[in-house]
Motif scaffolding. Structure first.
Motif, mmCIF file in Angstrom:
data_model
loop_
_atom_site.group_PDB
_atom_site.id
_atom_site.type_symbol
_atom_site.label_atom_id
_atom_site.label_comp_id
_atom_site.label_asym_id
_atom_site.label_seq_id
_atom_site.Cartn_x
_atom_site.Cartn_y
_atom_site.Cartn_z
ATOM 1 N N HIS A 249 0.861 -1.191 0.000
ATOM 2 C CA HIS A 249 0.000 0.000 0.000
ATOM 3 C C HIS A 249 0.901 1.247 0.000
ATOM 4 O O HIS A 249 2.110 1.148 0.243
ATOM 5 N N SER B 80 0.616 3.607 2.100
ATOM 6 C CA SER B 80 0.650 4.200 3.442
ATOM 7 C C SER B 80 2.068 4.367 3.975
ATOM 8 O O SER B 80 2.310 5.186 4.875
ATOM 9 N N GLN C 56 3.225 7.817 4.122
ATOM 10 C CA GLN C 56 2.856 8.615 5.319
ATOM 11 C C GLN C 56 4.042 8.672 6.268
ATOM 12 O O GLN C 56 4.415 9.742 6.761
ATOM 13 N N ARG D 215 0.398 -6.824 -4.387
ATOM 14 C CA ARG D 215 -0.100 -7.811 -3.415
ATOM 15 C C ARG D 215 -0.182 -9.179 -4.065
ATOM 16 O O ARG D 215 -0.389 -9.284 -5.278
ATOM 17 N N GLN E 213 -2.438 2.957 -6.029
ATOM 18 C CA GLN E 213 -3.156 3.626 -4.938
ATOM 19 C C GLN E 213 -2.783 5.106 -4.921
ATOM 20 O O GLN E 213 -1.733 5.497 -5.417
ATOM 21 N N GLU F 173 -2.593 8.006 -1.819
ATOM 22 C CA GLU F 173 -2.624 8.143 -0.360
ATOM 23 C C GLU F 173 -2.736 9.622 -0.016
ATOM 24 O O GLU F 173 -2.174 10.460 -0.723
ATOM 25 N N PHE G 132 -8.325 -0.357 10.517
ATOM 26 C CA PHE G 132 -6.955 -0.308 9.985
ATOM 27 C C PHE G 132 -6.039 -0.098 11.177
ATOM 28 O O PHE G 132 -6.394 0.650 12.091
ATOM 29 N N THR H 71 -5.054 3.793 11.698
ATOM 30 C CA THR H 71 -6.014 4.875 11.955
ATOM 31 C C THR H 71 -6.978 4.450 13.054
ATOM 32 O O THR H 71 -7.287 3.280 13.220
ATOM 33 N N GLY I 47 -10.367 3.650 1.967
ATOM 34 C CA GLY I 47 -10.239 3.499 3.415
ATOM 35 C C GLY I 47 -9.702 4.798 3.993
ATOM 36 O O GLY I 47 -8.947 5.520 3.336
ATOM 37 N N CYS I 48 -10.114 5.093 5.245
ATOM 38 C CA CYS I 48 -9.637 6.349 5.828
ATOM 39 C C CYS I 48 -9.779 6.314 7.350
ATOM 40 O O CYS I 48 -10.327 5.360 7.910
ATOM 41 N N GLY I 49 -9.312 7.341 8.007
ATOM 42 C CA GLY I 49 -9.468 7.424 9.456
ATOM 43 C C GLY I 49 -8.572 8.495 10.041
ATOM 44 O O GLY I 49 -7.834 9.174 9.316
ATOM 45 N N ALA J 201 -5.946 10.389 7.506
ATOM 46 C CA ALA J 201 -5.301 9.778 6.338
ATOM 47 C C ALA J 201 -6.352 9.037 5.539
ATOM 48 O O ALA J 201 -7.392 8.635 6.071
ATOM 49 N N PHE J 202 -6.097 8.905 4.242
ATOM 50 C CA PHE J 202 -6.987 8.094 3.397
ATOM 51 C C PHE J 202 -6.155 7.422 2.310
ATOM 52 O O PHE J 202 -5.056 7.875 1.976
HETATM 53 N N1 PHE Z 1 -3.662 1.431 3.314
HETATM 54 C C1 PHE Z 1 -5.036 1.089 3.312
HETATM 55 C C2 PHE Z 1 -5.292 -0.008 2.303
HETATM 56 O O1 PHE Z 1 -4.431 -0.267 1.506
HETATM 57 C C3 PHE Z 1 -5.916 2.284 3.014
HETATM 58 C C4 PHE Z 1 -5.864 3.353 4.061
HETATM 59 C C5 PHE Z 1 -4.985 4.413 3.919
HETATM 60 C C6 PHE Z 1 -6.709 3.337 5.154
HETATM 61 C C7 PHE Z 1 -4.935 5.416 4.870
HETATM 62 C C8 PHE Z 1 -6.672 4.333 6.098
HETATM 63 C C9 PHE Z 1 -5.797 5.361 5.964
HETATM 64 O O2 PHE Z 1 -6.338 -0.597 2.263
#
Ligand code: PHE
Length: 346
Positions: free
Chosen positions: A176, A178, A181, A202, A216, A218, A256, A259, A291-293, A314-315
């Motif tokens: 991902h 992330s 971040q 993946r 993705q 981010e 997640f 988050t 996805g986020c939080g 983050a999302f």
């Molecule tokens: N990294 C998560 C995924 O691949 C997505 C995500 C990013 C969720 C940032 C929350 C915050 O599914």
């Protein structure tokens, strides 16, 4: 007297004829023929002059002078014409030898953006207008940046060899974005507002909606006083910008590791606009768009940011999935086949 007159007429006639011939000459060879015919040993003018003996003593010098004048006049006209023809021949020769070294490449086809890049650029442009920086991250990253510092428990299934591609114990093909971040928070103090798009990997078998390589984008915001209202508002803005004002969002609780609280976002089904139809299984919703939080306090702490002072959200979302929903593409393979007949439609 009579002879003189005849001779004079003859000389002038020769002159007139010769000038005409020279004028019409088309090449150097015919010019030389004219010269021999008139001025040569047995030439017309030479022969006339040979008859000078028949003239009286007084007549001879007069006729001699005339003949000489005519001779030099003809010589001059000949030499002018000679030069002129030589120049023309030179030009013709150059023209014949001319070589066109420019190659005709025909009309060049101008390509256009791949639908995946188009989605990425559209999102990056939008987030830039909201004050986000565009950040780049590597496709190969450490287990630390990808899992450990993102608060991922040691037992989390996404860490397993059957989910993530490991290059060695400490390095992975990022599953991902992330991990960007972490890279950003380690390198930069708040306020932070960034988006980062790129390839992710993946251990998935290929089917209509899965590919082991996908994309993705981010997003991360860290500052004083950032709340969930900011998160939801940001997401609503970009969803409506991307898909249209009439599209609604639904935030569902999720989990997640990085988050807390975490959510998944669904959007109104594009086919039935929320009424329910076969393509949304009668739910009215297109599921799991992102996805986020709120950034987990442990993640902030891991990057040296005090969670008592700063909060963040983050999302992350699948660019492939968004592109497929946007263009009603039902098979992810089409995005990677590089078939021009498909790509030209966008
Ligand atoms: N990294 C998560 C995924 O691949 C997505 C995500 C990013 C969720 C940032 C929350 C915050 O599914």
């Amino acid at each position: 007297m009579f002879k003189e007159k005849i001779m004079k007429e003859e000389i002038l006639k020769i002159k007139e004829e010769t000038v005409g011939l020279i004028d019409n000459a088309i090449d150097l060879k015919s010019l030389e023929d004219i010269r021999v015919k008139v001025l040569g040993k047995k030439g017309d003018l030479t022969l006339v002059l040979r008859n000078m003996g028949k003239l009286s003593k007084e007549e001879r010098p007069v006729m001699g002078q005339l003949a000489n004048e005519v001779r030099s006049e003809i010589e001059e006209i000949l030499s002018n014409k000679f030069e002129q023809l030589k120049q023309e021949q030179k030009k013709i020769k150059l023209k014949e030898e001319e070589l066109d070294v420019t190659a005709n490449r025909g009309v060049r086809e101008i390509s256009h953006k791949h639908p995946l890049n188009e989605t990425i650029i559209q999102l990056e442009n939008l987030f830039q207008t909201m004050g986000f920086d565009i950040v780049d991250g590597p496709e190969i990253d450490t287990v630390e940046n990808t899992f450990d510092l993102l608060n991922s428990p040691k037992y989390h299934p996404s860490r397993s060899l059957s989910d993530t591609f490991y290059l060695d114990d400490k390095t992975v093909l990022r599953p991902h974005t992330s991990s960007v971040q972490i890279r950003t928070m380690k390198a930069q103090k708040p306020p932070i507002r960034m988006v980062s798009a790129g390839r992710t990997f993946r251990f998935d078998d290929v089917d209509d909606t899965h590919s082991p390589m996908f994309h993705q984008i981010e997003g991360l915001v860290v500052d004083k006083g950032v709340t969930m209202a900011n998160l939801m508002d940001t997401i609503n803005i970009f969803i409506k910008n991307l898909f249209g004002e009439e599209i609604e969002t639904r935030f569902r609780p999720h989990y997640f590791p990085f988050t807390e609280p975490s959510m998944e976002v669904d959007v109104t089904c594009f086919d039935c606009k929320g009424k329910g139809c076969p393509s949304c299984n009668d739910t009215g919703w297109s599921m799991e768009l992102l996805g986020c939080g709120m950034v987990h306090p442990n993640v902030l702490r891991n990057c040296g940011i005090d969670p008592e002072v700063y909060t963040g959200f983050a999302f992350g979302m699948g660019v492939d999935r968004i592109t497929m929903v946007k263009h009603k593409i039902d098979n992810i393979r089409l995005l990677y086949d590089n078939d021009k007949r498909f790509l030209e439609q966008f």
